[in-house]
Design a protein around this motif. Structure first.
Motif, short mmCIF file in Angstrom:
data_model
loop_
_atom_site.label_atom_id
_atom_site.label_comp_id
_atom_site.label_asym_id
_atom_site.label_seq_id
_atom_site.Cartn_x
_atom_site.Cartn_y
_atom_site.Cartn_z
N TRP A 93 22.40 -70.99 -1.14
CA TRP A 93 23.43 -72.03 -0.99
C TRP A 93 23.44 -73.01 -2.15
CZ3 TRP A 93 22.08 -77.16 -0.60
CH2 TRP A 93 20.75 -77.46 -0.21
N LEU A 94 22.37 -73.08 -2.95
CA LEU A 94 22.39 -73.94 -4.14
C LEU A 94 23.15 -73.30 -5.30
CD1 LEU A 94 18.76 -75.40 -4.31
CD2 LEU A 94 20.88 -76.67 -3.94
N SER A 95 23.04 -71.99 -5.43
CA SER A 95 23.67 -71.30 -6.55
C SER A 95 25.19 -71.49 -6.58
CB SER A 95 23.30 -69.82 -6.52
OG SER A 95 23.93 -69.11 -7.57
N PRO A 96 25.92 -71.34 -5.46
CA PRO A 96 27.38 -71.57 -5.53
C PRO A 96 27.75 -73.00 -5.89
CG PRO A 96 26.81 -70.33 -3.56
CD PRO A 96 25.53 -70.81 -4.15
N LEU A 97 26.96 -73.95 -5.42
CA LEU A 97 27.25 -75.34 -5.74
C LEU A 97 27.06 -75.62 -7.23
CD1 LEU A 97 25.53 -77.16 -2.72
CD2 LEU A 97 27.98 -76.67 -3.04
N LEU A 98 25.98 -75.13 -7.78
CA LEU A 98 25.73 -75.34 -9.20
C LEU A 98 26.70 -74.53 -10.05
CD1 LEU A 98 21.82 -75.27 -9.20
CD2 LEU A 98 23.32 -77.27 -9.39
N GLY A 99 27.05 -73.31 -9.59
CA GLY A 99 28.00 -72.50 -10.33
C GLY A 99 29.37 -73.12 -10.40
N ALA A 100 29.73 -73.88 -9.36
CA ALA A 100 31.02 -74.57 -9.39
C ALA A 100 31.04 -75.68 -10.42
CB ALA A 100 31.34 -75.13 -8.01
N ILE A 101 29.89 -76.28 -10.68
CA ILE A 101 29.80 -77.33 -11.70
C ILE A 101 29.86 -76.73 -13.10
CG2 ILE A 101 28.35 -79.18 -12.61
CD1 ILE A 101 27.21 -79.50 -9.79
N GLY A 104 26.43 -70.48 -14.72
CA GLY A 104 25.19 -70.17 -15.42
C GLY A 104 24.11 -71.22 -15.30
N ILE A 105 24.47 -72.41 -14.84
CA ILE A 105 23.47 -73.48 -14.78
C ILE A 105 22.46 -73.26 -13.65
CG2 ILE A 105 24.70 -75.02 -13.21
CD1 ILE A 105 23.87 -77.34 -15.00
N ALA A 106 22.81 -72.42 -12.70
CA ALA A 106 21.87 -72.13 -11.61
C ALA A 106 20.61 -71.42 -12.10
CB ALA A 106 22.56 -71.29 -10.54
N SER A 107 20.65 -70.90 -13.31
CA SER A 107 19.46 -70.24 -13.86
C SER A 107 18.32 -71.21 -14.10
CB SER A 107 19.81 -69.54 -15.17
OG SER A 107 20.82 -68.56 -14.97
N LEU A 108 18.60 -72.50 -14.04
CA LEU A 108 17.53 -73.49 -14.14
C LEU A 108 16.48 -73.32 -13.05
CD1 LEU A 108 19.56 -76.74 -14.96
CD2 LEU A 108 17.82 -75.69 -16.44
N LEU A 109 16.91 -72.80 -11.90
CA LEU A 109 16.03 -72.69 -10.74
C LEU A 109 15.32 -71.35 -10.63
CD1 LEU A 109 18.41 -74.36 -8.12
CD2 LEU A 109 16.63 -75.45 -9.49
N HIS A 110 15.66 -70.40 -11.49
CA HIS A 110 15.06 -69.07 -11.37
C HIS A 110 13.54 -69.08 -11.52
CE1 HIS A 110 19.06 -66.83 -12.48
NE2 HIS A 110 19.10 -67.44 -11.31
N ALA A 111 13.02 -70.09 -12.20
CA ALA A 111 11.58 -70.12 -12.46
C ALA A 111 10.76 -70.25 -11.19
CB ALA A 111 11.24 -71.26 -13.42
N PHE A 112 11.37 -70.66 -10.09
CA PHE A 112 10.63 -70.71 -8.83
C PHE A 112 10.28 -69.30 -8.34
CE2 PHE A 112 12.50 -74.98 -8.54
CZ PHE A 112 11.37 -75.70 -8.18
#
Length: 256
Positions: A93-101, A104-112
């Motif tokens: 549910w975070l990825s669609p929110l960040l993708g709307a902004i 590609g910015i949701a990749s910031l969280l992939h490191a988890f």
């Protein structure tokens, strides 16, 4: 004129040097000294370790896995697997929110999903630690269930572990600091960013705006989360005393 003084003649017959017997006291003393010299030589030679046999054994023992390393690695892998599983729901549910902004910015969280590799090497400090912990974490994640395929998860975990160990392996697992941890996170981010573009985001070109944003955000997240966060997480765990039997825990204790 004074008469010449004659030297007194020996009263008995003289014996040649080679026929004379040594004195009993001197022979006993010399016999007693010989074993002491031999024993001192033997003791000194046995007390000194041979350079060829002693050196490599110490170095190889430093990198040899113990039962405690296997147990701690398994526990760490299970804990990270639970984090992976929980992050799957958060990312959905975070990825669609960040993708709307910004796409590609949701990749910031992939490191988890791959912070476990640098953290494992920092704690266990043995070759293969990142691969071992990543695979245990992947098994745990799959047992709980997720939306990704088994092959994708296991191949990704294997590659992440290999890239996480490269900086430490280049220094023969002798040096561990924040800079190496950040470099480890950056290398894993580079690998995972390319892996995702090849097998999940096939419609995104590397040179496209979304591809560039994805790779930049992936590297930033890898350095900050997988690198810097893993370093301070390792310090926090070591300061609790849980790693006192490991070289990683003793290193933190010496810095106090």
């Amino acid at each position: 004129m004074a008469p010449a003084v004659r030297s007194p003649e020996p009263k008995g017959p003289t014996m040649p040097e080679y026929q004379r017997k040594p004195d009993d006291n001197s022979s006993r003393t010399s016999k007693a000294r010989v074993p002491s010299r031999q024993s001192s030589t033997v003791s000194s030679s046995s007390s000194q370790p041979s350079g060829r046999s002693g050196g490599p054994r110490i170095r190889s023992g430093r990198l040899r896995w113990r039962a405690a390393d296997i147990a701690v690695g398994a526990a760490l892998g299970v804990a990270c697997g639970v984090v992976f599983w929980g992050f799957n729901f958060a990312y959905s549910w975070l990825s669609p929110l960040l993708g709307a902004i910004l796409p590609g910015i949701a990749s910031l969280l992939h490191a988890f999903w791959y912070f476990s590799g640098p953290l494992a090497v920092l704690i266990i400090r043995k070759p293969g630690a990142a691969v071992y912990v990543n695979l245990i974490g992947s098994v745990t994640e799959m047992l709980f269930g997720n939306q990704y395929s088994v092959g994708f998860v296991f191949v990704s975990a294997l590659l992440q572990g290999i890239f996480a160990e490269i900086p430490f392996a280049c220094l023969r697992y002798r040096k561990f600091n924040l800079a190496l941890s950040a470099l480890s996170g950056a290398l894993v981010a580079l690998e995972y960013g390319v892996f995702v573009l090849l097998f999940r985001f096939q419609g995104v070109a590397f040179a496209s705006p979304r591809g560039i944003i994805h790779m930049v955000c992936e590297l930033i997240g890898g350095v900050l989360i997988a690198g810097v966060m893993s370093w301070f997480l390792y310090l926090a765990i070591a300061r609790t005393g849980a790693l006192d039997r490991f070289a990683s825990g003793r290193a933190v204790r010496r810095q106090r």
